[in-house]
Design a protein around this motif. Sequence first.
Motif, PDB file in Angstrom:
ATOM      1  N   LEU A   1       0.785  -1.223  -0.159  1.00  0.00           N
ATOM      2  CA  LEU A   1       0.178   0.052  -0.171  1.00  0.00           C
ATOM      3  C   LEU A   1       0.701   1.060  -0.016  1.00  0.00           C
ATOM      4  CD1 LEU A   1      -2.780  -0.995   2.437  1.00  0.00           C
ATOM      5  CD2 LEU A   1      -3.007  -0.261   0.094  1.00  0.00           C
ATOM      6  N   GLU A   2       1.967   1.144   0.676  1.00  0.00           N
ATOM      7  CA  GLU A   2       2.697   2.360   0.797  1.00  0.00           C
ATOM      8  C   GLU A   2       3.525   2.878  -0.581  1.00  0.00           C
ATOM      9  OE1 GLU A   2       4.409   4.252   3.912  1.00  0.00           O
ATOM     10  OE2 GLU A   2       2.397   4.063   3.586  1.00  0.00           O
ATOM     11  N   ARG A   3       3.481   1.515  -1.389  1.00  0.00           N
ATOM     12  CA  ARG A   3       4.121   1.800  -2.585  1.00  0.00           C
ATOM     13  C   ARG A   3       3.230   2.528  -3.684  1.00  0.00           C
ATOM     14  NH1 ARG A   3       7.513  -3.712  -2.952  1.00  0.00           N
ATOM     15  NH2 ARG A   3       9.169  -3.091  -1.666  1.00  0.00           N
ATOM     16  N   VAL A   4       1.808   2.661  -3.349  1.00  0.00           N
ATOM     17  CA  VAL A   4       0.834   2.804  -4.227  1.00  0.00           C
ATOM     18  C   VAL A   4       1.138   4.426  -4.369  1.00  0.00           C
ATOM     19  CG1 VAL A   4      -1.652   3.166  -4.788  1.00  0.00           C
ATOM     20  CG2 VAL A   4      -0.872   0.992  -3.813  1.00  0.00           C
ATOM     21  N   ASP A   5       1.444   4.574  -5.644  1.00  0.00           N
ATOM     22  CA  ASP A   5       1.428   6.270  -5.810  1.00  0.00           C
ATOM     23  C   ASP A   5       0.044   6.868  -5.621  1.00  0.00           C
ATOM     24  OD1 ASP A   5       1.764   8.756  -6.994  1.00  0.00           O
ATOM     25  OD2 ASP A   5       2.585   8.113  -8.903  1.00  0.00           O
ATOM     26  N   ARG A   6       0.136   7.764  -4.494  1.00  0.00           N
ATOM     27  CA  ARG A   6      -1.241   8.465  -4.190  1.00  0.00           C
ATOM     28  C   ARG A   6      -1.713   9.118  -5.270  1.00  0.00           C
ATOM     29  NH1 ARG A   6      -0.044   5.085  -0.650  1.00  0.00           N
ATOM     30  NH2 ARG A   6      -0.210   5.678   1.408  1.00  0.00           N
ATOM     31  N   SER A   7      -1.149   9.780  -6.249  1.00  0.00           N
ATOM     32  CA  SER A   7      -1.591  10.455  -7.331  1.00  0.00           C
ATOM     33  C   SER A   7      -2.639   9.802  -8.385  1.00  0.00           C
ATOM     34  CB  SER A   7      -0.610  11.288  -8.110  1.00  0.00           C
ATOM     35  OG  SER A   7       0.468  10.393  -8.699  1.00  0.00           O
ATOM     36  N   LEU A   8      -2.134   8.324  -8.573  1.00  0.00           N
ATOM     37  CA  LEU A   8      -3.005   7.448  -9.053  1.00  0.00           C
ATOM     38  C   LEU A   8      -4.386   7.659  -8.534  1.00  0.00           C
ATOM     39  CD1 LEU A   8      -0.728   4.440  -9.993  1.00  0.00           C
ATOM     40  CD2 LEU A   8      -1.542   6.357 -11.343  1.00  0.00           C
ATOM     41  N   ILE A   9      -4.565   7.539  -7.269  1.00  0.00           N
ATOM     42  CA  ILE A   9      -5.973   7.286  -6.438  1.00  0.00           C
ATOM     43  C   ILE A   9      -6.618   8.523  -6.831  1.00  0.00           C
ATOM     44  CG2 ILE A   9      -7.210   7.116  -4.231  1.00  0.00           C
ATOM     45  CD1 ILE A   9      -4.479   5.401  -3.408  1.00  0.00           C
ATOM     46  N   GLU A  10      -5.873   9.769  -6.582  1.00  0.00           N
ATOM     47  CA  GLU A  10      -6.379  11.148  -6.995  1.00  0.00           C
ATOM     48  C   GLU A  10      -6.861  11.156  -8.347  1.00  0.00           C
ATOM     49  OE1 GLU A  10      -3.551  13.887  -5.393  1.00  0.00           O
ATOM     50  OE2 GLU A  10      -3.946  13.449  -3.360  1.00  0.00           O
ATOM     51  N   ALA A  11      -6.005  10.664  -9.255  1.00  0.00           N
ATOM     52  CA  ALA A  11      -6.433  10.645 -10.616  1.00  0.00           C
ATOM     53  C   ALA A  11      -7.724   9.776 -10.734  1.00  0.00           C
ATOM     54  CB  ALA A  11      -5.343  10.079 -11.539  1.00  0.00           C
ATOM     55  N   ALA A  12      -8.051   8.800 -10.110  1.00  0.00           N
ATOM     56  CA  ALA A  12      -9.041   8.023 -10.342  1.00  0.00           C
ATOM     57  C   ALA A  12     -10.198   8.689  -9.865  1.00  0.00           C
ATOM     58  CB  ALA A  12      -9.144   6.768  -9.514  1.00  0.00           C
ATOM     59  N   GLU A  13     -10.074   9.329  -8.767  1.00  0.00           N
ATOM     60  CA  GLU A  13     -11.346  10.197  -8.207  1.00  0.00           C
ATOM     61  C   GLU A  13     -11.302  11.345  -9.256  1.00  0.00           C
ATOM     62  OE1 GLU A  13     -10.488  11.766  -4.181  1.00  0.00           O
ATOM     63  OE2 GLU A  13     -12.688  11.637  -4.044  1.00  0.00           O
TER      64      GLU A  13
ATOM     65  N   ARG B   1     -11.106  -0.451  -8.103  1.00  0.00           N
ATOM     66  CA  ARG B   1     -10.251  -0.265  -9.528  1.00  0.00           C
ATOM     67  C   ARG B   1      -8.990   0.083  -9.516  1.00  0.00           C
ATOM     68  NH1 ARG B   1     -13.401   1.715 -14.359  1.00  0.00           N
ATOM     69  NH2 ARG B   1     -13.068   3.741 -13.760  1.00  0.00           N
ATOM     70  N   VAL B   2      -8.406   0.801  -8.382  1.00  0.00           N
ATOM     71  CA  VAL B   2      -7.179   1.467  -8.258  1.00  0.00           C
ATOM     72  C   VAL B   2      -6.308   0.767  -7.227  1.00  0.00           C
ATOM     73  CG1 VAL B   2      -5.760   3.137  -8.232  1.00  0.00           C
ATOM     74  CG2 VAL B   2      -7.735   3.514  -9.512  1.00  0.00           C
ATOM     75  N   THR B   3      -6.956   1.057  -5.829  1.00  0.00           N
ATOM     76  CA  THR B   3      -6.031   0.590  -4.710  1.00  0.00           C
ATOM     77  C   THR B   3      -5.870  -0.572  -4.535  1.00  0.00           C
ATOM     78  OG1 THR B   3      -7.422   2.604  -3.893  1.00  0.00           O
ATOM     79  CG2 THR B   3      -5.801   1.271  -2.168  1.00  0.00           C
ATOM     80  N   LEU B   4      -7.101  -1.583  -4.582  1.00  0.00           N
ATOM     81  CA  LEU B   4      -6.844  -2.853  -4.488  1.00  0.00           C
ATOM     82  C   LEU B   4      -6.153  -3.551  -5.310  1.00  0.00           C
ATOM     83  CD1 LEU B   4      -7.879  -5.197  -2.465  1.00  0.00           C
ATOM     84  CD2 LEU B   4      -9.947  -5.651  -3.965  1.00  0.00           C
ATOM     85  N   PRO B   5      -6.170  -3.608  -6.717  1.00  0.00           N
ATOM     86  CA  PRO B   5      -5.491  -4.027  -7.448  1.00  0.00           C
ATOM     87  C   PRO B   5      -3.843  -3.639  -7.569  1.00  0.00           C
ATOM     88  CG  PRO B   5      -7.145  -3.140  -8.922  1.00  0.00           C
ATOM     89  CD  PRO B   5      -7.253  -2.844  -7.358  1.00  0.00           C
ATOM     90  N   LEU B   6      -3.663  -2.490  -7.185  1.00  0.00           N
ATOM     91  CA  LEU B   6      -2.167  -2.187  -7.095  1.00  0.00           C
ATOM     92  C   LEU B   6      -1.529  -2.806  -5.820  1.00  0.00           C
ATOM     93  CD1 LEU B   6      -2.177   1.484  -8.236  1.00  0.00           C
ATOM     94  CD2 LEU B   6      -1.138  -0.494  -9.297  1.00  0.00           C
TER      95      LEU B   6
END
Lengths: 270, 360, 292
Positions: free
Chosen positions: C182-194, C206-211
């Motif tokens: 989870l620490e490695r998940v780029d936070r901007s990807l999650i923001e992008a999804a939102e 769609r983003v956090t769980l798969p990553l």
Amino acid sequence: MLGRGHFFKWYMGIFLVFLYAPAILLPVFAFNDSSVVSFPLKGFTTKWFAVLQTTDSLHVAVRNSLMIAVTTAIFSTLFGVLAARASTRFSFPGRRSIMGFIMLPMVLPEIIIGVSLLVVIIQMGFELSLWSIILGHILICTPFCIAILSSAFMNLDQSLEEASFDLGQTRWNTFWLVILPLVMPGIVASLLIAFTISLDEFIIAFFLAGTEPTLPVYIWGQLRFPQKLPSLMALGTILLVLSISLLLIADYFRRRGVRKTGIENSGGFL
Amino acid sequence: MTQPIIQLKGFDKFFGDFAALSQVDLDIKTGEFFSLLGPSGCGKTTLLRSIAGFETPSAGSLYIDGKTMEGVPANKRPTNMVFQSYAIFPHMSVAENVAYGLKARRLPKAEITTRVAEAIAMVGLEGFGGRASHALSGGQRQRVALARALVLKPRVLLLDEPLSALDKKLREQMQSELRRLQRAVGITFVLVTHDQEEALTMSDRIAVMFDGKIAQVATPQALYGQPCSRRVANFIGMMNFLDAKILSTSGDTVEVDVQSLGKLSLSLSQATGGIEGCNSAGVRPEMLTILTGSQTAEREIEAVVSEVFYYGDMTYYDVRLPFKEEPITITMRNTAGRTVLAVGENARVGWSASSLLLLR
Amino acid sequence: MTWFQKWRRGEGAQGLFLISPTLAFTLLLLAVPLVLVVALSFWTQDYLTLHRTFTMDNYKTAWSEPMYQYLMGRSLKISMMVTAMTVLLAYPVAYFISFYVPPKRKAMWIFLITIPFWTSYLMRIFLWKVILGYNGVVNGSLMGLGLIEEPLSFILYNQNAVVLTLAHAWVPFAILPIFVALERVDRSLIEAAEDLGDSKLRRFFRVTLPLSMPGVIAATIIVFIPTIGDYVTPRLVGGPNGLMIANMIELQFKKANNAPLGAALAISAMAIVTCVALIFIWMNKKYIRGAK
């Protein structure tokens, strides 16, 4: 939005109760003035700790376990230093598979390790002894040591070594003057972790113990006798305090190492 | 003529199949400030590390001070290095860092103490000797690295991108300081850098490297004024290129047909990399002028301003020439009374045939 | 310089030289014994004498005898339940530490999670017995609150107790890899999804769980494989219906003196567990690819 923060607050609360329930009950019963380990509590006493002082068979087991744990810590750290250094500094053919193989005991069921060592020792015609337990413990502790030491070696800037060499120092002296002092905190942490794991390991020790018990094997034997339970709780409390102190010391050294090499603290043990 | 301090002959270095250096021949003169300049991955750092003894060549030979370096490990070479990360030993104080190499040489204690003090003073860190090295700033670490290497009085000081970790202001200050130090100690400096400005301002001579090969070795002025190829010209400063076709050569003159400018006769010396294979004419943006009012020039051409970049002291114009799709760039100093042209305006561009270079 | 001298000076040789003691030790004490266990599983033993003639009898017994089939099936079921429960328990904890705890205090939280793991292993299991027992903490409190009239008996000496105790033991090991992922998940990807219009829940699936899936897989493997080999927890809290295959392996090696059968059972269990783990990894790869 309102739900989320509250969900995690509740969840973490319940989770921590679940996680800490045994650890909290241990000292509670250790100081409970009753020969039965159950609620309701009867009063405060330290007599169970006093009982421990006079139990000779316990002292033998403690001595055995300490000997095993110290030897295990030294050898697995030594093996760990070699492997961690090799894998972080050099690239050699088959590095990934060799490291994977060495780290295998981390995921292998302990019973498999216990069984296979038992078979070998008996087939070779050796007697089971404390040394057979030591071998098993080195095998399972080495991967943990490698994990800790790898991060210590990885934080070591390779140009520090080159600088030492460039300034005219020999490889041998470079190791003693530059590399060793900088990975020392990692080595201390590795020693302590291996010591703690070995001290508490039961499954392998039970398979490989000959006539001489280790501390967990002794505890296993005592669990059958209800009248021994309160003093076992006292023993468990002592072990818990000891383990946590050792871990805190290990973590202190790890942090100091991180500070020394001037790299951002990236958190996390293990 | 004095013997070169460093001589490389037919130097090759392979990493697997990748040729990091191929057939490098290079002489570095005693006492000069020499730079290895090139884009990242061009082999300049590999070359520096080979001189230091951290890489063994796949073929070829290296001589330092006339002696072959084959089989001589890094700790026995008369070179010292300032690392990109500075590699300051974090568990030692500033003075201990500086004394490290002297202790390796087992010098008497008194001598170590005086030499360390001198070196620390030389880099302007008086009073910092007892400081823990992890508490130093970037610029201070750089100075410790310099003192630590120079205290050993090496024949050659190797510097691996020593300024890249510093911010712009500190970098400029350290540039002049490095130059001053080099003059003061008289030691040969070999600097690796990807920053052409840094190389131009500091060096006596520069080697430009591409793809593991040395493209050109020259003084900064020669490199800027007479680059030997389009690639070098493009890497050092800015250059406009026009297609050119060699029509004929006779004696010292070359007849060429240059895109937009027409047929010209140029001097053979304007083909700075040799006339063979030349297919472009290059001209530096500052060699062109936008003429105003009654100003005239040796030659003039009509152009249209397509983009204006205003920098305060300078204005950069992109202008479109007839028969050329890509605009060319002209830089003009914003002197008093000069008006800045707008996009779409016509401009009279003044140029001279002697400022053209013929390049491959 | 000959090629050999060059090679000897090179990186590869130095690395191999350095790693050789550790490698030799592991080969000698892991590879050789494992090979020997495999060999043993094809031999037979009466009382104390070993017959070294090749036979498949042990495997026939291990795979056909209803008791072993039943134990194996139950062990697999318990291990899967433990793994599922552990990962489900661990994910929100890892998520909380990674997303809700300020960076400076993350290390402290991780430390907090790992402390109970350092309570003596045997004591910890035993204390669960105390907590879940007939006169235990749970029953005591529930009766005290008047929620139940008589002690619940379905919480100790059965498979539920085994699952709960093992999940407790393994949960820190599951939290760590998921947290790292989870620490490695780029936070901007999650923001992008939102930003692109996903709701919070969809964004998570769609983003956090798969990553973070690599961490979940690591946690699953780390918990699932060793769990099959535990014989202490079933013995202490499992009761007769909670025993697992490891108890049988231990029995064959120790009291029953039939090491070859024990070896065959151990290898069968390992083989099955490895297959299940591989199938799980393969299915996850498909899931992640499908998510793309």
